[in-house]
Design an enzyme around this catalytic site. Structure first.
Site, PDB file in Angstrom:
ATOM      1  N   ARG A 273       5.863   9.852 -39.788  1.00 31.25           N
ATOM      2  CA  ARG A 273       6.758  10.442 -38.792  1.00 31.25           C
ATOM      3  C   ARG A 273       5.885  11.136 -37.754  1.00 31.25           C
ATOM      4  NH1 ARG A 273      10.108   7.531 -40.298  1.00 31.25           N
ATOM      5  NH2 ARG A 273      12.167   7.955 -41.155  1.00 31.25           N
ATOM      6  N   GLU A 302       9.974  11.227 -30.094  1.00 28.42           N
ATOM      7  CA  GLU A 302      10.490   9.876 -29.816  1.00 28.42           C
ATOM      8  C   GLU A 302      11.804   9.952 -29.058  1.00 28.42           C
ATOM      9  OE1 GLU A 302      10.543   7.091 -33.133  1.00 28.42           O
ATOM     10  OE2 GLU A 302       8.633   7.901 -33.775  1.00 28.42           O
ATOM     11  N   HIS A 320       7.716   2.401 -33.126  1.00 27.74           N
ATOM     12  CA  HIS A 320       8.359   2.620 -34.434  1.00 27.74           C
ATOM     13  C   HIS A 320       8.895   1.300 -35.018  1.00 27.74           C
ATOM     14  CE1 HIS A 320      10.524   5.961 -36.939  1.00 27.74           C
ATOM     15  NE2 HIS A 320      10.217   4.921 -37.703  1.00 27.74           N
TER      16      HIS A 320
HETATM   17  N1  LIG Z   1       7.207   4.040 -39.336  1.00 27.91           N
HETATM   18  C1  LIG Z   1       8.178   3.504 -40.053  1.00 27.91           C
HETATM   19  O1  LIG Z   1       8.896   2.607 -39.597  1.00 27.91           O
HETATM   20  C2  LIG Z   1       8.410   3.959 -41.439  1.00 27.91           C
HETATM   21  C3  LIG Z   1       8.113   5.237 -41.797  1.00 27.91           C
HETATM   22  N2  LIG Z   1       8.327   5.672 -43.077  1.00 27.91           N
HETATM   23  C4  LIG Z   1       7.953   7.043 -43.422  1.00 27.91           C
HETATM   24  O2  LIG Z   1       7.046   7.008 -44.517  1.00 27.91           O
HETATM   25  C5  LIG Z   1       7.379   8.047 -45.414  1.00 27.91           C
HETATM   26  C6  LIG Z   1       6.849   7.716 -46.794  1.00 27.91           C
HETATM   27  O3  LIG Z   1       7.602   6.683 -47.396  1.00 27.91           O
HETATM   28  P1  LIG Z   1       7.375   6.280 -48.918  1.00 27.91           P
HETATM   29  O4  LIG Z   1       5.965   5.934 -49.171  1.00 27.91           O
HETATM   30  O5  LIG Z   1       8.408   5.289 -49.262  1.00 27.91           O
HETATM   31  O6  LIG Z   1       7.701   7.667 -49.632  1.00 27.91           O
HETATM   32  P2  LIG Z   1       7.153   8.245 -50.993  1.00 27.91           P
HETATM   33  O7  LIG Z   1       8.055   9.366 -51.345  1.00 27.91           O
HETATM   34  O8  LIG Z   1       6.939   7.145 -51.981  1.00 27.91           O
HETATM   35  O9  LIG Z   1       5.699   8.817 -50.602  1.00 27.91           O
HETATM   36  C7  LIG Z   1       5.489  10.002 -49.913  1.00 27.91           C
HETATM   37  C8  LIG Z   1       4.303  10.700 -50.536  1.00 27.91           C
HETATM   38  O10 LIG Z   1       3.983  11.846 -49.755  1.00 27.91           O
HETATM   39  C9  LIG Z   1       3.516  12.827 -50.656  1.00 27.91           C
HETATM   40  N3  LIG Z   1       3.519  14.155 -50.038  1.00 27.91           N
HETATM   41  C10 LIG Z   1       4.558  14.987 -49.843  1.00 27.91           C
HETATM   42  N4  LIG Z   1       4.132  16.131 -49.270  1.00 27.91           N
HETATM   43  C11 LIG Z   1       2.796  15.995 -49.096  1.00 27.91           C
HETATM   44  C12 LIG Z   1       1.799  16.836 -48.570  1.00 27.91           C
HETATM   45  N5  LIG Z   1       2.094  18.045 -48.101  1.00 27.91           N
HETATM   46  N6  LIG Z   1       0.535  16.376 -48.538  1.00 27.91           N
HETATM   47  C13 LIG Z   1       0.228  15.150 -49.023  1.00 27.91           C
HETATM   48  N7  LIG Z   1       1.133  14.320 -49.551  1.00 27.91           N
HETATM   49  C14 LIG Z   1       2.398  14.748 -49.590  1.00 27.91           C
HETATM   50  C15 LIG Z   1       4.456  12.710 -51.849  1.00 27.91           C
HETATM   51  O11 LIG Z   1       3.944  13.327 -53.009  1.00 27.91           O
HETATM   52  C16 LIG Z   1       4.586  11.199 -51.966  1.00 27.91           C
HETATM   53  O12 LIG Z   1       3.641  10.651 -52.864  1.00 27.91           O
HETATM   54  C17 LIG Z   1       8.916   8.138 -45.309  1.00 27.91           C
HETATM   55  O13 LIG Z   1       9.391   9.402 -45.711  1.00 27.91           O
HETATM   56  C18 LIG Z   1       9.158   7.873 -43.840  1.00 27.91           C
HETATM   57  O14 LIG Z   1       9.188   9.094 -43.139  1.00 27.91           O
HETATM   58  C19 LIG Z   1       8.846   4.843 -44.026  1.00 27.91           C
HETATM   59  C20 LIG Z   1       9.167   3.554 -43.714  1.00 27.91           C
HETATM   60  C21 LIG Z   1       8.987   3.001 -42.385  1.00 27.91           C
HETATM   61  O1  LIG Z   2      12.635   3.734 -43.126  1.00 28.46           O
HETATM   62  C1  LIG Z   2      12.144   4.586 -42.377  1.00 28.46           C
HETATM   63  O2  LIG Z   2      11.957   5.760 -42.742  1.00 28.46           O
HETATM   64  C2  LIG Z   2      11.785   4.224 -41.011  1.00 28.46           C
HETATM   65  O3  LIG Z   2      11.137   4.954 -40.318  1.00 28.46           O
HETATM   66  C3  LIG Z   2      12.222   2.935 -40.458  1.00 28.46           C
HETATM   67  O4  LIG Z   2      12.085   1.919 -41.326  1.00 28.46           O
END
Ligand SMILES: NC(=O)C1=CN([C@@H]2O[C@H](COP(=O)(O)OP(=O)(O)OC[C@H]3O[C@@H](n4cnc5c(N)ncnc54)[C@H](O)[C@@H]3O)[C@@H](O)[C@H]2O)C=CC1
Ligand SMILES: O=C(O)C(=O)CO
Length: 386
Positions: A273, A302, A320
């Site tokens: 993000r 954004e 994004h």
């Molecule tokens: N750019 C895009 O289109 C997309 C962006 N995302 C973003 O990616 C993020 C992560 O997604 P996932 O891997 O599925 O989630 P997830 O929950 O599997 O992984 C997130 C990780 O961040 C860690 N974390 C939390 N606070 C932290 C900190 N202060 N320091 C270090 N690590 C910390 C957690 O322990 C966890 O392992 C989502 O929350 C979303 O915001 C997800 C999908 C697409």
């Molecule tokens: O899934 C998310 O969190 C995104 O940012 C878009 O896929």
């Protein structure tokens, strides 16, 4: 009175009224809802980001559930309106839900869905693409070519960074961070250093086993290290990719001070993000350090970029699109629709939100469960036995 808003209606006589604030890829999600007695209204307004007022108008006086987007502000106003309209279900079409005030949803007994599992690899692949594009200066070189500036091979032309044998740093080694790490390690034989609040045991085991395989084949093994602090990752890594959730602990995690401890020729990638990086500080850092490069999929404000970012040649920027593969986006739509449908129908919550294949299989009926509800525990919703 709220102004009228344009919609497209599917199955007008359906018993349950479900609203989708956007048209979403694929048609399966539409079929799944309409086959199960839902009247589906899809907002067809031209503007990209809907305001709270727009969504209030969509909810109207009676609404059972809403499928919404990460660009919308789901808080007290919308959840109270949904409750008044008789609704009980909301799902983001996204895994991240920092746009949702889950406490407000809890207050009104509204289930909040998200869509993990279907976008892990797609998002990691985009982060890997940004890493390569930044390391090998792909965008600069493409622009140079199109501008007709190429007049022959030169030893110094667009020299970038070799990844093989360098160190990849991952901050937030959850689903996406771990998938990205594996791609960079397996694909480019990089060593790993990561920082997360939790141990990434499976990732560690993978690197150990792959290192062993390389060694047995006479190649230098890859290694892993779990860093005690984020700063250790910033100091040691050559390529750093950010994959944490956005919350109070990760807001401006990368700022002037943390940028200053990174290597002068490091590459920084962000597909998590935007506000995880202090973007104004990043612009200053890019200006002062032309060999430092970034690949950004997300931005602090954004759809805007901070002043000066667009002019930096050492930044690769995309809008994004990390989860934007056809399979993933259709899957996200399906999961979001099934979250809302499942809650309306009183289905239990799927026991493992990362095991999504049964919901995506076109050839068999979707399980009678909500794929992923983030506040299931707080609402006391039952878990599926499947
Ligand atoms: N750019 C895009 O289109 C997309 C962006 N995302 C973003 O990616 C993020 C992560 O997604 P996932 O891997 O599925 O989630 P997830 O929950 O599997 O992984 C997130 C990780 O961040 C860690 N974390 C939390 N606070 C932290 C900190 N202060 N320091 C270090 N690590 C910390 C957690 O322990 C966890 O392992 C989502 O929350 C979303 O915001 C997800 C999908 C697409
Ligand atoms: O899934 C998310 O969190 C995104 O940012 C878009 O896929």
């Amino acid at each position: 009175m709220a102004k009228p808003i344009s919609i497209e209606v599917w199955n007008p006589s359906g018993k349950y009224r479900v609203v989708s604030t956007k048209s979403m890829p694929g048609t399966r999600w539409i079929r799944l809802l309409t086959d199960q007695d839902c009247r589906l209204e899809i907002c067809t307004e031209k503007k990209t980001i809907l305001s709270v007022e727009d969504i209030l108008a969509l909810i109207g006086n009676r609404c059972d559930g809403v499928i919404g987007q990460l660009t919308e502000d789901w808080g007290e106003v919308l959840f109270s309106a949904l409750k008044r309209a008789g609704g009980s279900a909301f799902s983001n079409m996204a895994v991240g839900y920092n746009n949702v005030d889950v406490n407000a949803a809890n207050k009104y007994g509204i289930a909040v869905g998200n869509t993990p599992g279907v976008l892990t690899e797609t998002t990691a692949e985009l982060a890997a693409s940004l890493s390569l594009a930044a390391a090998r200066r792909i965008v600069e070189a493409d622009q140079f070519m199109r501008a007709g500036l190429y007049d022959g091979w030169l030893p110094h032309l667009f020299v970038g960074n070799l990844l093989k044998g360098q160190t990849v740093g991952v901050i937030g080694a959850g689903r996406i961070g771990s998938a990205y790490a594996r791609m960079m390690i397996e694909g480019f034989k990089m060593n790993l250093i990561y920082y997360d609040l939790y141990q990434a045991t499976r990732l560690e085991k993978f690197v150990t086993a792959y290192g062993q395989f390389l060694k047995e084949n006479g190649e230098p093994p890859v290694t892993w290290k779990r860093a005690a602090s984020m700063e250790d990752v910033l100091r040691e890594a050559d390529v750093i990719s950010l994959h944490p959730v956005l919350d109070k602990t990760t807001y401006h995690l990368i700022n002037k001070e943390s940028l200053a401890i990174m290597k002068k020729e490091a590459i920084l990638v962000n597909a998590s993000r935007g506000p995880v990086i202090d973007e104004a500080a990043l612009v200053e850092h890019l200006k002062a350090n032309p060999m430092f490069r970034v690949g950004l999929d997300v931005f602090e404000d954004e759809p805007f970029m901070k002043p000066g970012l667009a002019e930096q040649k050492n930044a690769v920027v995309v809008p994004h699109i990390a989860s934007a593969s056809k399979w993933t986006r259709e899957g996200m739509a399906t999961l979001a629709a099934l979250n809302v449908l499942g809650k309306i129908k009183g289905y239990p919550i799927w026991s493992d939100p990362n095991r999504v294949e049964p919901f995506l299989d076109e050839n068999s009926p979707a399980p009678a469960a909500c794929p992923s509800i983030v506040n299931a525990k707080q609402l006391g919703l039952p878990s599926s036995k499947l």
